[in-house]
Every structure is written in structure tokens, then in C-alpha cells.
Write a protein that holds these residues in place. Sequence first.
Motif, short mmCIF file in Angstrom:
data_model
loop_
_atom_site.label_atom_id
_atom_site.label_comp_id
_atom_site.label_asym_id
_atom_site.label_seq_id
_atom_site.Cartn_x
_atom_site.Cartn_y
_atom_site.Cartn_z
N HIS A 41 -8.13 1.50 -3.47
CA HIS A 41 -7.74 1.62 -4.87
C HIS A 41 -7.10 2.98 -5.11
N LEU A 42 -6.17 3.04 -6.06
CA LEU A 42 -5.48 4.28 -6.39
C LEU A 42 -5.46 4.52 -7.89
N ALA A 43 -5.61 5.78 -8.28
CA ALA A 43 -5.49 6.18 -9.68
C ALA A 43 -4.62 7.43 -9.73
N ALA A 44 -3.87 7.60 -10.84
CA ALA A 44 -2.93 8.71 -10.96
C ALA A 44 -3.25 9.57 -12.17
N ASP A 57 -6.00 -1.72 -11.18
CA ASP A 57 -7.21 -1.39 -10.40
C ASP A 57 -7.52 -2.43 -9.34
N SER A 58 -6.48 -3.10 -8.85
CA SER A 58 -6.66 -4.02 -7.73
C SER A 58 -6.30 -3.30 -6.43
N SER A 59 -6.57 -3.94 -5.32
CA SER A 59 -6.43 -3.30 -4.01
C SER A 59 -4.98 -3.15 -3.57
N PHE A 60 -4.67 -1.99 -2.96
CA PHE A 60 -3.37 -1.75 -2.35
C PHE A 60 -3.38 -2.12 -0.86
N LEU A 61 -4.56 -2.23 -0.27
CA LEU A 61 -4.68 -2.57 1.15
C LEU A 61 -6.08 -3.10 1.42
N PRO A 103 4.71 4.75 4.52
CA PRO A 103 5.76 5.62 4.00
C PRO A 103 5.70 5.77 2.49
N ASP A 104 5.01 4.83 1.81
CA ASP A 104 5.06 4.80 0.35
C ASP A 104 3.75 4.39 -0.33
N LEU A 105 2.68 4.20 0.43
CA LEU A 105 1.37 3.79 -0.09
C LEU A 105 1.33 2.33 -0.54
N ILE A 106 2.44 1.62 -0.33
CA ILE A 106 2.51 0.20 -0.68
C ILE A 106 2.60 -0.65 0.59
N HIS A 107 3.48 -0.26 1.48
CA HIS A 107 3.65 -0.96 2.75
C HIS A 107 2.93 -0.18 3.85
N TRP A 108 2.00 -0.85 4.54
CA TRP A 108 1.14 -0.17 5.49
C TRP A 108 1.35 -0.67 6.92
N SER A 109 1.09 0.22 7.86
CA SER A 109 1.15 -0.15 9.27
C SER A 109 -0.03 -1.06 9.61
N GLU A 110 -0.02 -1.57 10.80
CA GLU A 110 -1.17 -2.34 11.27
C GLU A 110 -2.38 -1.41 11.33
N GLU A 304 7.75 8.68 -6.20
CA GLU A 304 6.76 7.85 -5.51
C GLU A 304 5.80 7.23 -6.51
N TYR A 305 5.44 8.00 -7.51
CA TYR A 305 4.55 7.50 -8.55
C TYR A 305 5.18 6.33 -9.31
N GLU A 306 6.46 6.43 -9.63
CA GLU A 306 7.15 5.36 -10.35
C GLU A 306 7.15 4.06 -9.54
N LYS A 307 7.29 4.16 -8.24
CA LYS A 307 7.26 2.97 -7.38
C LYS A 307 5.85 2.36 -7.36
N LEU A 308 4.84 3.23 -7.34
CA LEU A 308 3.47 2.72 -7.35
C LEU A 308 3.15 2.03 -8.67
N LYS A 309 3.66 2.60 -9.77
CA LYS A 309 3.44 1.98 -11.08
C LYS A 309 4.06 0.58 -11.15
N ALA A 310 5.15 0.41 -10.42
CA ALA A 310 5.85 -0.89 -10.46
C ALA A 310 5.23 -1.92 -9.52
N ALA A 311 4.30 -1.47 -8.67
CA ALA A 311 3.65 -2.40 -7.73
C ALA A 311 2.89 -3.47 -8.50
N LYS A 312 3.02 -4.72 -8.06
CA LYS A 312 2.39 -5.84 -8.75
C LYS A 312 1.08 -6.22 -8.10
N ASN A 313 0.20 -6.83 -8.90
CA ASN A 313 -1.11 -7.26 -8.41
C ASN A 313 -0.96 -8.38 -7.37
#
Length: 313
Positions: A41-44, A57-61, A103-110, A304-313
Motif C-alpha cells: 500500500h502507498l500513501a502520499a 488504499d488498494s494494493s499496488f503489488l 521504475p515507477d512503483l506501478i510496474h514491478w519486476s518478478e 511520479e506522484y501524478e502517475k501514481l494518482k492516476a493508477a486504477k484499482n
Amino acid sequence: MKRFVYLLTMLLVAAGAFAQNAKNEVYLFCYFKGSSADGLHLAASTDGLKWQALKGDSSFLKPAVASDKLMRDPCILRGADGLFHMVWTVSWNDKGIGYANSPDLIHWSEQRFLPVMAAEKGARNTWAPEVTYDATTKQYMIYWASTITGRYPLADTITEKGYNHRIYYTLTKDFKTFTATKLLYNPGFNCIDASILPFGKKIIMFFKDETVKPVQKNIKIAYADKITGPYKQAGTHITGDYWAEGPTALQKGKEWILYFDKYRNHKYGALTSTDLKTWTDISDQVQLPSGIRHGTVFKITVAEYEKLKAAKN
């Protein structure tokens, strides 16, 4: 006319403040909730006080390694390579930790399992790992708390299910090859939740004293000249008359804000200081997402924050 000038002045001041804030970095808090089975989870925050959960407040990974598949105590660091590197606790009773990068806290490696305590037959656990970069040696240090059965016997471990932790570490330059695990800090008592940051020419470690008899369960500070120690405790505890754990610190100019989990009170606390000696409790000024548990704070850019804000559940 005077009222018009006043309003115009206020608008210009507000615009200037917004422009200045837009140039600033945004603070991010990574954490887990509940059992941690749902993951990261992430908060800004823009001021370090009021924090807003991202992505509803849903999971990013979601966790995917080890038999328990947990993602407790996440720690994220922006590396010298520009990537975000994350380590976390995968289980209550495992000899390794989890690792992934992004690279962006949205797309993660294995996700990978790092068996950092595999060489210790008596190791019972690997808790609350963190990662710090040493610019001097251009290496990352991953460190955590482990109990090795019989290594440091104490009477009060009877009440702690035999746990008697010390802080251990490994070094890496690429998160592919790692040095042999070594002892990082042994203050002579049960300790966990180390969090290490540069402080001028020194290295500072915030950590939790786990001692039960006489009861401590508080946050203390230790210093070193280099990241691998030796560390020496400075003074007594800095938290108050409550049980605290999971310290994580944020630097805002000359001000430090130390966040920690008042886990028995089911809420977070915070202290502030400008010299790391005198601390003021600002817990009543801090607003964090409901149910937040142990995590770490770090900085990202506004883009980077703006991209995270746009991330969908």
C-alpha cells in the motif's frame, strides 16, 4: 481598490507557494494492512503530516514468494540506478526475505526470494528488512532482525517465545550477488526494526529495544562512522510511555520527522527534532490512512506522484 490589491496579493502569494510546492518532492509512505496478504500500500503527502492513501488504499503489488506469501514491513529505496528497490518480510518463520524492483512503483519486476539466513541452521526468522545505499562504496546494504536459537540466551526470552533478535546484514551492488551474512548490531539486548540513514558524516540507526524485563519496547538511536558499523547507542529511548516499533524517518530541510507504530494503541505516532537530541511529540498533528502498519517513508518527484494518482484499482 485596496481590497482588490489585497486579493491580488493573496492570489500571487498562493500561486507562488503552489509553484514552489510543485518543484518540491512528494513524500511517500509504503506500508501494509491487516495480515499483509494483499500486499503493498502507498500513501502520499506534501507536508509529512497529512497523508492520503493512493489507489483507493488498494494494493499496488500482491505478494508471490515464500510459502506464506506475505508482504509485511515493506521498505522502498530509490537506487543509484534510478530504480525503486523493495525488500519485505515474507513470513513469520522463514530464513529469507522478498525482493522486487520497479521504475515507477506501478510496474514491478518478478518477485524473488533472497535466502539471507539460509546458512544459519538455528535461524528462526527474518523480520523487517530494510535497504540503504552507501555512496562511498557504491553498495546497497540489506539488513534485518533474526533470532538464532541459543546464540544470545536471555531470561526474558521465555516470555517472548524464545525470540532474542540481533541485526544482521548483507551487501550487494546489483541485487544479484550478495556477500555472506554478518552481524551488524548487537547492543546486548533483544532488538529489531533497524532503520539506517546518513547524517552528515555519520550514519544514524533508529531501532526498537525489544526487552521485556525490565520492559522497554521503545525506539532508541545508535551512530556509526560507516554503514557497516560499529554502531554505538546514544542516550536513552526517544519514544514515550507506550510500546512502539517500526521507526522510519523523514528529513524536511533541517527538521526530522520520526514515524512509528504505537501497535498496542492501534495508531501511529510521530516525533520531530532538528538536532536528533531533543524530540517533540507531534502525533496529534499526523493523519495517516486507517489501519496502516509498519512501513517506510521516501521521496518521489511530482511527475511520479501524478502517475501514481492516476493508477486504477
